[in-house]
Write an enzyme that holds these catalytic residues in place. Structure first.
Site, PDB file in Angstrom:
ATOM      1  N   CYS A 128       0.822  -1.224   0.000  1.00  0.00           N
ATOM      2  CA  CYS A 128       0.000   0.000   0.000  1.00  0.00           C
ATOM      3  C   CYS A 128       0.852   1.267   0.000  1.00  0.00           C
ATOM      4  CB  CYS A 128      -0.934   0.014   1.200  1.00  0.00           C
ATOM      5  SG  CYS A 128      -2.077  -1.368   1.216  1.00  0.00           S
ATOM      6  N   HIS A 268      -3.458   7.256   3.607  1.00  0.00           N
ATOM      7  CA  HIS A 268      -3.807   5.979   2.987  1.00  0.00           C
ATOM      8  C   HIS A 268      -5.236   5.600   3.402  1.00  0.00           C
ATOM      9  CE1 HIS A 268      -3.789   2.013   1.529  1.00  0.00           C
ATOM     10  NE2 HIS A 268      -3.571   1.417   2.686  1.00  0.00           N
ATOM     11  N   ASN A 298     -10.073   0.005   0.518  1.00  0.00           N
ATOM     12  CA  ASN A 298      -8.617   0.119   0.442  1.00  0.00           C
ATOM     13  C   ASN A 298      -8.167  -0.429  -0.912  1.00  0.00           C
ATOM     14  OD1 ASN A 298      -5.864  -0.123   0.697  1.00  0.00           O
ATOM     15  ND2 ASN A 298      -5.920  -1.186   2.672  1.00  0.00           N
TER      16      ASN A 298
HETATM   17  C1  LIG Z   1      -9.816  -5.362  10.420  1.00  0.00           C
HETATM   18  C2  LIG Z   1     -10.391  -4.348  11.387  1.00  0.00           C
HETATM   19  C3  LIG Z   1     -11.428  -3.500  10.676  1.00  0.00           C
HETATM   20  C4  LIG Z   1     -11.053  -5.078  12.530  1.00  0.00           C
HETATM   21  O1  LIG Z   1     -11.534  -4.155  13.478  1.00  0.00           O
HETATM   22  P1  LIG Z   1     -11.286  -4.399  15.022  1.00  0.00           P
HETATM   23  O2  LIG Z   1     -11.981  -3.339  15.757  1.00  0.00           O
HETATM   24  O3  LIG Z   1      -9.785  -4.502  15.199  1.00  0.00           O
HETATM   25  O4  LIG Z   1     -12.031  -5.746  15.221  1.00  0.00           O
HETATM   26  P2  LIG Z   1     -11.490  -7.062  15.960  1.00  0.00           P
HETATM   27  O5  LIG Z   1     -10.329  -7.623  15.222  1.00  0.00           O
HETATM   28  O6  LIG Z   1     -11.343  -6.713  17.382  1.00  0.00           O
HETATM   29  O7  LIG Z   1     -12.709  -8.012  15.762  1.00  0.00           O
HETATM   30  C5  LIG Z   1     -13.829  -7.837  16.536  1.00  0.00           C
HETATM   31  C6  LIG Z   1     -14.796  -8.942  16.233  1.00  0.00           C
HETATM   32  O8  LIG Z   1     -15.410  -8.696  14.970  1.00  0.00           O
HETATM   33  C7  LIG Z   1     -15.359  -9.857  14.175  1.00  0.00           C
HETATM   34  N1  LIG Z   1     -15.291  -9.482  12.781  1.00  0.00           N
HETATM   35  C8  LIG Z   1     -14.209  -9.366  12.000  1.00  0.00           C
HETATM   36  N2  LIG Z   1     -14.598  -9.008  10.762  1.00  0.00           N
HETATM   37  C9  LIG Z   1     -15.935  -8.907  10.775  1.00  0.00           C
HETATM   38  C10 LIG Z   1     -16.887  -8.584   9.821  1.00  0.00           C
HETATM   39  N3  LIG Z   1     -16.550  -8.266   8.554  1.00  0.00           N
HETATM   40  N4  LIG Z   1     -18.176  -8.548  10.181  1.00  0.00           N
HETATM   41  C11 LIG Z   1     -18.556  -8.848  11.429  1.00  0.00           C
HETATM   42  N5  LIG Z   1     -17.689  -9.177  12.385  1.00  0.00           N
HETATM   43  C12 LIG Z   1     -16.394  -9.208  12.066  1.00  0.00           C
HETATM   44  C13 LIG Z   1     -14.130 -10.578  14.640  1.00  0.00           C
HETATM   45  O9  LIG Z   1     -14.242 -11.940  14.332  1.00  0.00           O
HETATM   46  C14 LIG Z   1     -14.168 -10.325  16.122  1.00  0.00           C
HETATM   47  O10 LIG Z   1     -15.079 -11.225  16.692  1.00  0.00           O
HETATM   48  P3  LIG Z   1     -14.731 -11.962  18.074  1.00  0.00           P
HETATM   49  O11 LIG Z   1     -14.582 -10.845  19.067  1.00  0.00           O
HETATM   50  O12 LIG Z   1     -15.928 -12.812  18.292  1.00  0.00           O
HETATM   51  O13 LIG Z   1     -13.461 -12.676  17.821  1.00  0.00           O
HETATM   52  C15 LIG Z   1      -9.271  -3.426  11.942  1.00  0.00           C
HETATM   53  O14 LIG Z   1      -8.461  -4.158  12.827  1.00  0.00           O
HETATM   54  C16 LIG Z   1      -8.421  -2.820  10.861  1.00  0.00           C
HETATM   55  O15 LIG Z   1      -8.879  -2.030  10.076  1.00  0.00           O
HETATM   56  N6  LIG Z   1      -7.115  -3.154  10.850  1.00  0.00           N
HETATM   57  C17 LIG Z   1      -6.197  -2.577   9.899  1.00  0.00           C
HETATM   58  C18 LIG Z   1      -6.459  -3.153   8.541  1.00  0.00           C
HETATM   59  C19 LIG Z   1      -5.687  -2.468   7.486  1.00  0.00           C
HETATM   60  O16 LIG Z   1      -5.607  -1.269   7.459  1.00  0.00           O
HETATM   61  N7  LIG Z   1      -5.128  -3.230   6.574  1.00  0.00           N
HETATM   62  C20 LIG Z   1      -4.464  -2.735   5.457  1.00  0.00           C
HETATM   63  C21 LIG Z   1      -3.220  -2.057   5.799  1.00  0.00           C
HETATM   64  S1  LIG Z   1      -2.525  -1.393   4.360  1.00  0.00           S
END
Ligand SMILES: CC(C)(COP(=O)(O)OP(=O)(O)OC[C@H]1O[C@@H](n2cnc3c(N)ncnc32)[C@H](O)[C@@H]1OP(=O)(O)O)[C@@H](O)C(=O)NCCC(=O)NCCS
Length: 335
Positions: A128, A268, A298
């Site tokens: 990215c 980003h 993204n």
């Molecule tokens: C992926 C992301 C959105 C998840 O958000 P979060 O607040 O960290 O969520 P968590 O990982 O704590 O997950 C919370 C719960 O939601 C669930 N969950 C994950 N994706 C889900 C979805 N699409 N829909 C519903 N629930 C979902 C998880 O399984 C977890 O459930 P659990 O508590 O029963 O295990 C976030 O971590 C993120 O954006 N990370 C960076 C990603 C990124 O930028 N990547 C590219 C970099 S270039």
């Protein structure tokens, strides 16, 4: 420029030669994939995706539409804006993690598609962060008078490496391309400075295990879904905020700029909460912050370039990116 009166580092270093963005162009595929449609594919909800990421929809390339096709379309738009013909382009850099094929480079395919017969061509892989890595590389060729006209494109068909059964990742990504023509342009400062960095120790936070020399394609690797991207969301999030803030502060410091002097902050487009956290920590006001992730998700290397199309001549822009590697980068540009 509206910066403090003393000369910036860029002016001291480059004595009149600039690396300026003279044209930008973007392309996104026609097909829109909404959160409502994703609800039918995996166990998720519009409410979850919206509150956790800010994304409402993303674009998905057609089966017969490849990274090189999107890159070529964005490139032709950037060339038109810059008033540059294909034969004038000296170098093509395509930043992508989803090349059409492992080789030849997607840059060679784009060279052929746009008819840039005089251009050298290569791909750059910084995930990215690829667009800022790309313009920083382009700058070296322009400042050294090696080349006059460089085309940098961030282009991704991330839908081709997305695991559509994994709700943790499939809601986040989209397809698209953003291109820039870089040239010396008198009367503007262009790219004032760029800072890029990497931390390979954290390469396991966001990666695709299959398809390389470590794990070539076999029936077993396909069955184990190793040709799709994998991510540790929470750790990636934390690292994104930390490194993007540090990179943004570094380039502002180098240019003796306060964030209030920036017309547009283009972070980003990974997650609205990352954008807000970074903006808050560097002191950017909501009206300075560019956001389009609600429409495109993204798009990796394409996202900074897609966003860059919205800027006016003379504006001071702060671009900040983060990606797999880990990699990151920031740049201050007088448009
Ligand atoms: C992926 C992301 C959105 C998840 O958000 P979060 O607040 O960290 O969520 P968590 O990982 O704590 O997950 C919370 C719960 O939601 C669930 N969950 C994950 N994706 C889900 C979805 N699409 N829909 C519903 N629930 C979902 C998880 O399984 C977890 O459930 P659990 O508590 O029963 O295990 C976030 O971590 C993120 O954006 N990370 C960076 C990603 C990124 O930028 N990547 C590219 C970099 S270039």
């Amino acid at each position: 420029m509206t910066a403090k009166s003393k000369k910036t580092r860029a002016q001291h270093d480059f004595q009149g030669r600039t690396c300026s963005i003279t044209g930008v162009g973007s392309y996104v595929p026609e097909k829109i994939l909404t959160n409502a449609e994703l609800e039918k594919m995996v166990d998720t909800s519009d409410e979850w995706i919206t509150t956790r990421t800010g994304i409402k929809e993303r674009r998905i390339a057609a089966k017969d539409e490849f990274t090189s096709d999107m890159a070529a379309k964005a490139a032709l738009r950037a060339m038109k804006m810059a008033g540059v013909t294909a034969s004038q382009i000296n170098l093509i850099i395509i930043a992508t993690v989803t090349p059409d094929m492992p080789f030849p480079s997607t840059a060679c395919l784009v060279q052929h598609k746009i008819g840039a017969k005089n251009a050298a061509a290569f791909d750059l892989e910084a995930a990215c962060s690829g667009f800022i890595y790309g313009i920083e590389v382009a700058k070296q060729f322009i400042m050294s008078h090696t080349y006059d006209t460089v085309l940098v494109v961030g282009a991704e068909k991330l839908s081709s490496i997305t695991d559509w059964k994994d709700r943790n990742t499939c809601v986040l990504f989209g397809d698209g391309a953003g291109a820039a023509i870089l040239q010396h342009r008198p009367g503007t400062q262009g790219l004032l400075t760029a800072a890029v960095g990497a931390d390979g120790e954290k390469s396991d936070l966001l990666f695709m295990p299959g398809g390389g020399s470590r794990c070539p394609a076999t029936q077993g690797s396909v069955d184990a879904r190793m040709h799709f991207l994998r991510m540790e969301g929470k750790e990636t999030f934390k690292n994104a905020v930390q490194t993007m803030c540090a990179a943004a502060k570094e380039v502002l410091r180098r240019c003796d700029l306060e964030v209030s002097q920036i017309k547009c902050f283009i972070p980003h487009q990974a997650n609205r909460r990352i954008v807000d956290a970074v903006a808050g920590r560097i002191g950017a006001k909501p009206e300075q912050v560019f956001v389009n992730l609600h429409k495109y998700g993204n798009t990796s290397a394409a996202s900074a370039a897609i966003a860059a199309g919205k800027i006016q001549r003379g504006d001071l822009i702060l671009l900040v990116v983060f990606g797999s590697g880990l990699t990151w980068g920031a740049a201050v540009i007088e448009w």
